[in-house]
Every structure is written in structure tokens, then in C-alpha cells.
Motif scaffolding. Structure first.
Motif, mmCIF file in Angstrom:
data_model
loop_
_atom_site.group_PDB
_atom_site.id
_atom_site.type_symbol
_atom_site.label_atom_id
_atom_site.label_comp_id
_atom_site.label_asym_id
_atom_site.label_seq_id
_atom_site.Cartn_x
_atom_site.Cartn_y
_atom_site.Cartn_z
ATOM 1 N N PRO A 3 51.470 31.788 41.285
ATOM 2 C CA PRO A 3 50.238 32.523 40.987
ATOM 3 C C PRO A 3 49.991 33.726 41.899
ATOM 4 C CG PRO A 3 49.810 30.170 40.992
ATOM 5 C CD PRO A 3 51.229 30.357 41.461
ATOM 6 N N LYS A 118 43.163 43.865 24.259
ATOM 7 C CA LYS A 118 43.122 43.570 25.688
ATOM 8 C C LYS A 118 43.809 44.743 26.357
ATOM 9 C CE LYS A 118 43.040 38.598 25.343
ATOM 10 N NZ LYS A 118 43.663 37.337 25.665
ATOM 11 N N CYS A 145 31.786 38.394 41.188
ATOM 12 C CA CYS A 145 33.015 37.636 40.925
ATOM 13 C C CYS A 145 33.101 36.523 41.956
ATOM 14 C CB CYS A 145 34.249 38.527 41.067
ATOM 15 S SG CYS A 145 34.571 39.572 39.663
ATOM 16 N N GLU A 147 35.430 33.919 41.628
ATOM 17 C CA GLU A 147 36.824 33.470 41.747
ATOM 18 C C GLU A 147 37.717 34.263 40.813
ATOM 19 O OE1 GLU A 147 36.617 29.363 40.733
ATOM 20 O OE2 GLU A 147 36.274 29.766 38.613
ATOM 21 N N ALA A 148 38.989 34.253 41.109
ATOM 22 C CA ALA A 148 39.968 34.936 40.276
ATOM 23 C C ALA A 148 39.994 34.302 38.888
ATOM 24 C CB ALA A 148 41.348 34.847 40.910
ATOM 25 N N GLY A 149 40.058 35.144 37.875
ATOM 26 C CA GLY A 149 40.122 34.663 36.508
ATOM 27 C C GLY A 149 38.776 34.477 35.838
ATOM 28 N N GLN A 150 37.714 34.518 36.618
ATOM 29 C CA GLN A 150 36.366 34.398 36.053
ATOM 30 C C GLN A 150 36.142 35.562 35.089
ATOM 31 O OE1 GLN A 150 33.314 34.658 39.050
ATOM 32 N NE2 GLN A 150 31.702 34.968 37.559
ATOM 33 N N GLU A 151 35.507 35.297 33.961
ATOM 34 C CA GLU A 151 35.245 36.356 32.996
ATOM 35 C C GLU A 151 33.801 36.812 33.093
ATOM 36 O OE1 GLU A 151 36.552 35.357 29.059
ATOM 37 O OE2 GLU A 151 38.652 35.534 29.654
ATOM 38 N N GLN A 160 38.069 40.436 33.384
ATOM 39 C CA GLN A 160 38.595 39.317 34.172
ATOM 40 C C GLN A 160 38.551 39.688 35.650
ATOM 41 O OE1 GLN A 160 42.655 38.376 33.269
ATOM 42 N NE2 GLN A 160 42.516 36.359 34.189
ATOM 43 N N CYS A 161 37.943 38.817 36.453
ATOM 44 C CA CYS A 161 37.857 39.068 37.898
ATOM 45 C C CYS A 161 39.241 38.952 38.537
ATOM 46 C CB CYS A 161 36.932 38.058 38.561
ATOM 47 S SG CYS A 161 35.197 38.271 38.162
ATOM 48 N N PRO A 162 39.580 39.905 39.404
ATOM 49 C CA PRO A 162 40.824 39.782 40.162
ATOM 50 C C PRO A 162 40.631 38.810 41.320
ATOM 51 C CG PRO A 162 39.687 41.756 40.826
ATOM 52 C CD PRO A 162 38.870 41.137 39.723
ATOM 53 N N GLU A 163 41.688 38.521 42.024
ATOM 54 C CA GLU A 163 41.610 37.660 43.210
ATOM 55 C C GLU A 163 40.801 38.408 44.276
ATOM 56 O OE1 GLU A 163 41.422 35.148 45.886
ATOM 57 O OE2 GLU A 163 42.691 34.448 44.232
#
Length: 176
Positions: A3, A118, A145, A147-151, A160-163
């Protein structure tokens, strides 16, 4: 791919052959400063067996375009895809929600439901030191944001939130 290395590699072959700007933009560079395309191609001959990563999906002749990367496909930034450069807006802007030219504008993955695509979007971000949060501006509102992957949902976009560690390293490494 682990990941933590996923942002560097890709496997996107464009399915929309209309050649619109949005269909050519597959992602962002690893540092999130510019829009990028997946450097993946089809060769005239089969790749050596140890580099046939897509044998069962796309075929033994498909892989990244750089032999020095062992034919692993990676994102390559567009020369005119830098989000912090206002001159690039005319070349790679795909949505009215995007903001080019701001020092804090970064490339983030998003979904435009109205266009059913997308794509990568240039949006303002903020690393807020007081509460150690990453924020993204959508529709004149700052969204947090966690966390990573949060929309994050905007009026006509989902982002989509980055890390957060990647985009706001001073939160985790204060002395760089």
C-alpha cells in the motif's frame, strides 16, 4: 504492490478512446504536484516472462514503457499538468471545481458523476498545524481528511483523500 508504494504504480489502460483530456488523465505524480498518465503500452513482441505482469489480464505483450523500471507501469506527469501553475488550466482543466495557480493546489483523485468519469483534479489543500488535519477545499468549503481513501462529497464531485502523512509530512516529521 504494498500500500505505501501503490501511488507510484498503475495499471490503467484507457477504455475511453474519445481522446478527451479527462480520459487521458489517469492519476497524479507521487508528490501530487501534477496530473499524470499511466505509462503502459503494448509491444510488438512478448515481454520477457519475468516482466509479464499482465499476462492473464491484458496479455504477455503489455507492460510499462520504461525497461529500467522492469516494465512496471508508473505514473508520468504531464509537462503542462502542474497544479500550482495557472497557465496549465487551459490544457488540463476538466472541471469548474478545479483551482490552478495557488501554491497549495495539489493533484487528487476524484469522480465527476455528471460526466461519469474518474480523473485527477487540481484542488486547494491545507495542512492545519493546530489540529494536525489535512483539509481539501470543495465548493468553497474546507473538508477534513481523517484517513487515506476517505471520500469527500462536494456538489458535483467526490474526492478521495490522499495519505495525510504523504501530503503533510511536517505533522509526522517536524524537523523534516
Amino acid at each position: 504492490v504494498p500500500p505505501q508504494n501503490a501511488p507510484f504504480f498503475c495499471n490503467d489502460i484507457p477504455t475511453d478512446h474519445s481522446r478527451s483530456i479527462a480520459s487521458e488523465i489517469h492519476g497524479c505524480t507521487p508528490d501530487l504536484t501534477r496530473k499524470a498518465a499511466c505509462q503502459m503500452g503494448q509491444y510488438d513482441l512478448d515481454l520477457p516472462s519475468e516482466y509479464q505482469y499482465f499476462y492473464s489480464t491484458y496479455g504477455s505483450d503489455v507492460g510499462g514503457e520504461d525497461p529500467f523500471m522492469d516494465f512496471c507501469p508508473v505514473y508520468s506527469g504531464f509537462d503542462n499538468g502542474v497544479c500550482s501553475d495557472s497557465d496549465n488550466e487551459q490544457y488540463v482543466k476538466v472541471s469548474s471545481i478545479e483551482r490552478f495557480g495557488a501554491k497549495n493546489s495539489r493533484c487528487l483523485l476524484g469522480n465527476l458523476p455528471s460526466l461519469d468519469i474518474k480523473t485527477a483534479l487540481c484542488l486547494p489543500i491545507a495542512c492545519v498545524i493546530e489540529d494536525r488535519t489535512l483539509r481539501i477545499k470543495l465548493d468553497r468549503t474546507w473538508h477534513v481528511c481523517k484517513e487515506a481513501g476517505q471520500e469527500l462529497e462536494g456538489r458535483d464531485v467526490t474526492v478521495q483523500c490522499p495519505e495525510p502523512r504523504r501530503i503533510c509530512p511536517t505533522f509526522y516529521c517536524p524537523y523534516d
